[in-house]
Design a protein around this motif. Structure first.
Motif, PDB file in Angstrom:
ATOM      1  N   ILE A 182       0.840  -1.206   0.000  1.00  0.00           N
ATOM      2  CA  ILE A 182       0.000   0.000   0.000  1.00  0.00           C
ATOM      3  C   ILE A 182       0.868   1.247   0.000  1.00  0.00           C
ATOM      4  N   LEU A 183       1.902   1.263   0.828  1.00  0.00           N
ATOM      5  CA  LEU A 183       2.778   2.438   0.905  1.00  0.00           C
ATOM      6  C   LEU A 183       3.563   2.637  -0.384  1.00  0.00           C
ATOM      7  N   GLU A 184       4.103   1.565  -0.942  1.00  0.00           N
ATOM      8  CA  GLU A 184       4.876   1.692  -2.187  1.00  0.00           C
ATOM      9  C   GLU A 184       4.008   2.222  -3.331  1.00  0.00           C
ATOM     10  N   ARG A 185       2.762   1.812  -3.350  1.00  0.00           N
ATOM     11  CA  ARG A 185       1.878   2.214  -4.433  1.00  0.00           C
ATOM     12  C   ARG A 185       1.306   3.625  -4.267  1.00  0.00           C
ATOM     13  N   ASN A 186       1.101   4.064  -3.006  1.00  0.00           N
ATOM     14  CA  ASN A 186       0.329   5.285  -2.788  1.00  0.00           C
ATOM     15  C   ASN A 186       1.072   6.448  -2.147  1.00  0.00           C
ATOM     16  N   LEU A 187       2.299   6.280  -1.716  1.00  0.00           N
ATOM     17  CA  LEU A 187       3.027   7.408  -1.128  1.00  0.00           C
ATOM     18  C   LEU A 187       3.265   8.491  -2.177  1.00  0.00           C
ATOM     19  N   GLU A 188       3.099   9.729  -1.758  1.00  0.00           N
ATOM     20  CA  GLU A 188       3.316  10.854  -2.670  1.00  0.00           C
ATOM     21  C   GLU A 188       4.781  10.932  -3.116  1.00  0.00           C
ATOM     22  N   LEU A 189       5.687  10.433  -2.302  1.00  0.00           N
ATOM     23  CA  LEU A 189       7.110  10.450  -2.673  1.00  0.00           C
ATOM     24  C   LEU A 189       7.352   9.769  -4.006  1.00  0.00           C
ATOM     25  N   ARG A 190       6.578   8.767  -4.275  1.00  0.00           N
ATOM     26  CA  ARG A 190       6.757   7.993  -5.517  1.00  0.00           C
ATOM     27  C   ARG A 190       6.642   8.896  -6.749  1.00  0.00           C
ATOM     28  N   ARG A 191       5.706   9.845  -6.719  1.00  0.00           N
ATOM     29  CA  ARG A 191       5.521  10.750  -7.869  1.00  0.00           C
ATOM     30  C   ARG A 191       6.739  11.636  -8.090  1.00  0.00           C
ATOM     31  N   TYR A 192       7.379  12.055  -7.008  1.00  0.00           N
ATOM     32  CA  TYR A 192       8.473  13.013  -7.123  1.00  0.00           C
ATOM     33  C   TYR A 192       9.803  12.370  -7.518  1.00  0.00           C
ATOM     34  N   ARG A 193       9.861  11.057  -7.598  1.00  0.00           N
ATOM     35  CA  ARG A 193      11.096  10.390  -8.023  1.00  0.00           C
ATOM     36  C   ARG A 193      11.479  10.808  -9.432  1.00  0.00           C
ATOM     37  N   GLU A 194      10.494  11.087 -10.272  1.00  0.00           N
ATOM     38  CA  GLU A 194      10.749  11.400 -11.673  1.00  0.00           C
ATOM     39  C   GLU A 194      11.217  12.834 -11.893  1.00  0.00           C
ATOM     40  N   VAL A 195      11.093  13.680 -10.886  1.00  0.00           N
ATOM     41  CA  VAL A 195      11.565  15.061 -11.016  1.00  0.00           C
ATOM     42  C   VAL A 195      13.081  15.028 -10.874  1.00  0.00           C
ATOM     43  N   THR A 196      13.774  15.474 -11.902  1.00  0.00           N
ATOM     44  CA  THR A 196      15.231  15.289 -11.930  1.00  0.00           C
ATOM     45  C   THR A 196      16.024  16.433 -11.302  1.00  0.00           C
ATOM     46  N   ASP A 197      15.415  17.575 -11.057  1.00  0.00           N
ATOM     47  CA  ASP A 197      16.193  18.705 -10.551  1.00  0.00           C
ATOM     48  C   ASP A 197      15.863  19.053  -9.103  1.00  0.00           C
ATOM     49  N   LEU A 198      15.608  18.051  -8.265  1.00  0.00           N
ATOM     50  CA  LEU A 198      15.331  18.299  -6.853  1.00  0.00           C
ATOM     51  C   LEU A 198      16.637  18.603  -6.120  1.00  0.00           C
TER      52      LEU A 198
END
Length: 166
Positions: free
Chosen positions: A43-59
């Motif tokens: 559940i956490l791997e699928r729904n954590l908001e962090l997952r979306r931000y992995r694709e942002v490359t300039d953090l």
């Protein structure tokens, strides 16, 4: 002749799009590792908001630190949907060329939900609400005020209407 023209145009389009198709997708800006019991881990791997931000490359570091704070609240809310209202959630950052964010969860004891309302108690209808008096002197118990009249003019003194523009 037209077939050759369309074939040539099609080849030109394919030649122009070839570099886009062979472009490598950019690497994720961080890795995400979740350590939790199996059903909660999924559940956490699928729904954590962090997952979306992995694709942002300039953090940068400040943005990742902000995401860590938000992710703890997000993880607690997700666990509460499963009945875990007091979990231990720790999110840490392991340095490297590409940082790793580690989400460690100890869910604690599951509860179904906060105490449900008792249904065995008989409910009585609400008491009659006092209605306000038209005199403006506050409110009176039901039945004590005179019924409201549709007009404040005395009977038989109706105003006559004249047509407009006359």
């Amino acid at each position: 002749m037209i077939r050759k023209l369309f074939a040539g145009a099609g080849m030109a389009v394919l030649w122009l799009l070839a570099p886009l198709a062979s472009a490598q997708p950019q690497a994720a800006s961080f890795d995400l590792v979740v350590r939790a019991p199996d059903p909660l881990k999924e559940i956490l791997e699928r729904n954590l908001e962090l997952r979306r931000y992995r694709e942002v490359t300039d953090l940068d570091d400040a943005e990742i630190a902000r995401l860590i704070v938000l992710a703890e609240k997000d993880a607690r809310e997700l666990l509460a949907t499963q009945g875990y209202f007091a979990p231990q959630v720790r999110i840490s950052r392991e340095p490297g060329t590409r940082p790793t964010l580690l989400v460690a969860v100890e869910p604690g004891r599951a509860r179904a939900s906060p105490r449900p309302a008792s249904r065995s108690r008989a409910t009585s209808p609400p008491a009659a609400m006092p209605r306000p008096c038209r005199s403006g002197k506050g409110s009176a118990p039901a039945g004590r005020c005179a019924p409201a009249s549709p007009s404040r003019r005395p009977a038989g003194t109706a105003r006559s209407r004249k047509p407009r523009g006359s």
